[in-house]
Design an enzyme around this catalytic site. Structure first.
Site, PDB file in Angstrom:
ATOM      1  N   GLY A   5       0.790  -1.116  -0.081  1.00  0.00           N
ATOM      2  CA  GLY A   5       0.029  -0.013   0.004  1.00  0.00           C
ATOM      3  C   GLY A   5       0.717   1.327   0.043  1.00  0.00           C
ATOM      4  O   GLY A   5       0.283   2.430   0.267  1.00  0.00           O
ATOM      5  N   GLY A   6       2.081   1.005  -0.400  1.00  0.00           N
ATOM      6  CA  GLY A   6       2.973   2.171  -0.500  1.00  0.00           C
ATOM      7  C   GLY A   6       2.472   3.340  -1.405  1.00  0.00           C
ATOM      8  O   GLY A   6       3.250   4.355  -1.348  1.00  0.00           O
ATOM      9  N   ALA A   7       1.592   3.167  -2.233  1.00  0.00           N
ATOM     10  CA  ALA A   7       1.333   4.417  -3.243  1.00  0.00           C
ATOM     11  C   ALA A   7       0.227   5.264  -2.504  1.00  0.00           C
ATOM     12  O   ALA A   7      -0.184   6.119  -3.364  1.00  0.00           O
ATOM     13  CB  ALA A   7       1.028   3.912  -4.744  1.00  0.00           C
ATOM     14  N   GLY A   8      -0.302   4.674  -1.655  1.00  0.00           N
ATOM     15  CA  GLY A   8      -1.551   5.293  -0.996  1.00  0.00           C
ATOM     16  C   GLY A   8      -1.288   6.371  -0.077  1.00  0.00           C
ATOM     17  O   GLY A   8      -0.170   7.010   0.044  1.00  0.00           O
ATOM     18  N   GLY A  11       0.436   5.260   3.179  1.00  0.00           N
ATOM     19  CA  GLY A  11       1.870   4.396   2.946  1.00  0.00           C
ATOM     20  C   GLY A  11       2.666   5.128   1.937  1.00  0.00           C
ATOM     21  O   GLY A  11       4.047   5.063   2.058  1.00  0.00           O
ATOM     22  N   TYR A 172     -15.503  -3.042   8.970  1.00  0.00           N
ATOM     23  CA  TYR A 172     -14.275  -2.661   9.014  1.00  0.00           C
ATOM     24  C   TYR A 172     -13.405  -2.978  10.309  1.00  0.00           C
ATOM     25  O   TYR A 172     -12.239  -3.492  10.108  1.00  0.00           O
ATOM     26  CB  TYR A 172     -14.041  -1.028   8.828  1.00  0.00           C
ATOM     27  CG  TYR A 172     -12.491  -0.637   8.667  1.00  0.00           C
ATOM     28  CD1 TYR A 172     -11.635  -0.965   7.978  1.00  0.00           C
ATOM     29  CD2 TYR A 172     -12.555   0.663   9.517  1.00  0.00           C
ATOM     30  CE1 TYR A 172     -10.406  -0.370   7.662  1.00  0.00           C
ATOM     31  CE2 TYR A 172     -11.129   0.976   9.626  1.00  0.00           C
ATOM     32  CZ  TYR A 172     -10.383   0.526   8.888  1.00  0.00           C
ATOM     33  OH  TYR A 172      -8.893   1.158   8.863  1.00  0.00           O
ATOM     34  N   ASN A 201      -7.602   9.107  14.278  1.00  0.00           N
ATOM     35  CA  ASN A 201      -8.140   9.735  13.070  1.00  0.00           C
ATOM     36  C   ASN A 201      -6.925  10.615  12.209  1.00  0.00           C
ATOM     37  O   ASN A 201      -6.613  11.682  12.636  1.00  0.00           O
ATOM     38  CB  ASN A 201      -8.922  10.706  13.230  1.00  0.00           C
ATOM     39  CG  ASN A 201     -10.434   9.837  13.864  1.00  0.00           C
ATOM     40  OD1 ASN A 201     -10.502   9.589  14.941  1.00  0.00           O
ATOM     41  ND2 ASN A 201     -11.660   9.901  12.997  1.00  0.00           N
ATOM     42  N   ARG A 240     -12.633  12.889  19.134  1.00  0.00           N
ATOM     43  CA  ARG A 240     -11.755  12.056  18.331  1.00  0.00           C
ATOM     44  C   ARG A 240     -10.242  12.502  18.594  1.00  0.00           C
ATOM     45  O   ARG A 240     -10.019  13.737  18.980  1.00  0.00           O
ATOM     46  CB  ARG A 240     -11.907  12.038  16.998  1.00  0.00           C
ATOM     47  CG  ARG A 240     -13.161  11.669  16.425  1.00  0.00           C
ATOM     48  CD  ARG A 240     -13.285  10.179  16.764  1.00  0.00           C
ATOM     49  NE  ARG A 240     -14.525   9.518  16.074  1.00  0.00           N
ATOM     50  CZ  ARG A 240     -15.735   9.368  16.795  1.00  0.00           C
ATOM     51  NH1 ARG A 240     -15.602   9.645  18.065  1.00  0.00           N
ATOM     52  NH2 ARG A 240     -16.716   8.664  15.989  1.00  0.00           N
TER      53      ARG A 240
END
Length: 353
Positions: A5-8, A11, A172, A201, A240
């Site tokens: 997930g390093g392009a997200g 990440g 989730y 968050n 939060r």
């Protein structure tokens, strides 16, 4: 090391923090890498594909994995459940099996505060209590605050610690807890060393815009970008812990650095938050003011499965890994108000936070 997930959203920041710390990360992701990162080896693959994951581990020569790939957010409805379970739990199981085959024994996992359900609450008469899920009729009547399950008195919210029992209250959350159980099983079976960072968050540049699979900060920022007021659910009083993505990235570097010194066969969890609670309404107002309006709208709407208050006590992470956040809420919101957002992927998929 390999960053799934390093392009997200998260990440990509983890990759930059690793580079800044002198590491040599490689990326596995379904989406293409950022155009300004040609120096980082990239493997375009689905974390649920065993052959692709094994190939990426072999090609990268990784000695550790930072697992960020996930389908995130509360989603739209229960029809999303197969996607969440496939991306988060099957994907994690495939990754861990490949790591076992390659003799890789160090794992940093993107966990989540959602595994706790509601946060910590104290009753004047009964001490620390665990309220059940909020009922639809109560929410419809605008009764937002959980009551003591023993005497129905109002409760005082506090900071949740890692020792609080898990109580996931949506799909989730359930998959994020299952990821930790899988990681713990992998560690015991292989002598591996794992750390799960339970993110609170997270917000910051490169959050995906206009998608139900993102956090509340992205919802509000997307609305402001469209010239619309942020729509604040309930009465805006939900507490939060908003933490900037760069602080989350440096927490991952601290975790990966500490892994070789962890006991073999163990998983250690750490709350990863700023330690400064703010309400959702306060965040919306601060962000809107920094953006230049419009003023948020408190709608009274609600979503079943949302919790009322959840804020982190991150003392364990600070004490054991020497990490501390560096981006205060006010500065982070000013930066986020004009930071670039990312286009969401076409379909929900494991995309790194």
């Amino acid at each position: 090391m390999l960053v799934t997930g390093g392009a997200g959203f998260i990440g990509s920041h983890v990759v930059e923090a690793l580079l800044a710390a002198g590491h040599e990360p490689a990326v596995l992701d379904l989406r293409p890498p950022a155009p300004d990162r040609p120096d980082v080896p990239f493997h375009r693959a689905d974390v649920r594909d065993p052959d692709a994951v094994r190939a990426a581990l072999s090609a990268s020569g990784a000695d550790a994995v930072c697992h960020q790939a996930a389908m995130v957010g509360l989603g739209k409805d229960f029809a999303d459940a197969p996607g969440y379970v496939g991306a988060n739990d099957l994907g994690t199981a495939v990754l861990l099996a490949a790591m076992a085959d390659h003799g890789i024994r160090h794992l940093a996992l993107a966990g989540s505060m959602v595994v706790y359900g509601e946060g910590r609450y104290d009753c004047p008469d009964h001490g620390t209590v665990r309220p059940g899920p909020r009922a639809g009729p109560d929410l419809a009547a605008g009764r937002w605050e959980p009551a003591c399950p023993h005497c129905a008195q109002p409760l005082v919210p506090g900071m949740v610690t890692e020792d609080a029992p898990a109580d996931p209250r949506n799909v989730y959350a359930t998959t994020k807890l299952a990821q930790e159980h899988l990681a713990a099983s992998w560690a015991r079976a292989t002598g591996g060393q794992a750390i799960s960072l339970r993110y609170h968050n997270v917000y910051g540049d490169r959050m995906p815009r206009d998608t139900p699979y993102a956090g509340v900060a992205a919802f509000f920022r997307s609305a402001l970008e469209r010239g619309e007021p942020p729509r604040v659910f309930e009465d805006g009083g939900q507490r939060r812990d908003f933490i900037h993505v760069w602080d989350v990235a440096t927490a991952n570097v601290a975790a990966l650095t500490a892994l070789p010194d962890r006991p073999e066969g163990t998983l250690r969890v750490y709350n990863t938050g700023s330690g400064e609670p703010h309400t959702v309404g306060e965040m919306a107002r601060t962000l809107a003011a920094a953006f230049g309006g419009p003023v948020p709208e408190v709608t009274g709407e609600y979503r079943l499965g949302d919790v009322r208050h959840i804020t982190a006590a991150s003392a364990r992470l600070r004490a054991e890994l020497g990490w501390k956040p560096t981006v205060p809420f006010s500065r982070g919101m000013r930066s986020f108000a004009h930071a670039p957002l990312a286009d969401p992927p076409g379909l929900p998929a494991p995309t790194g936070g």
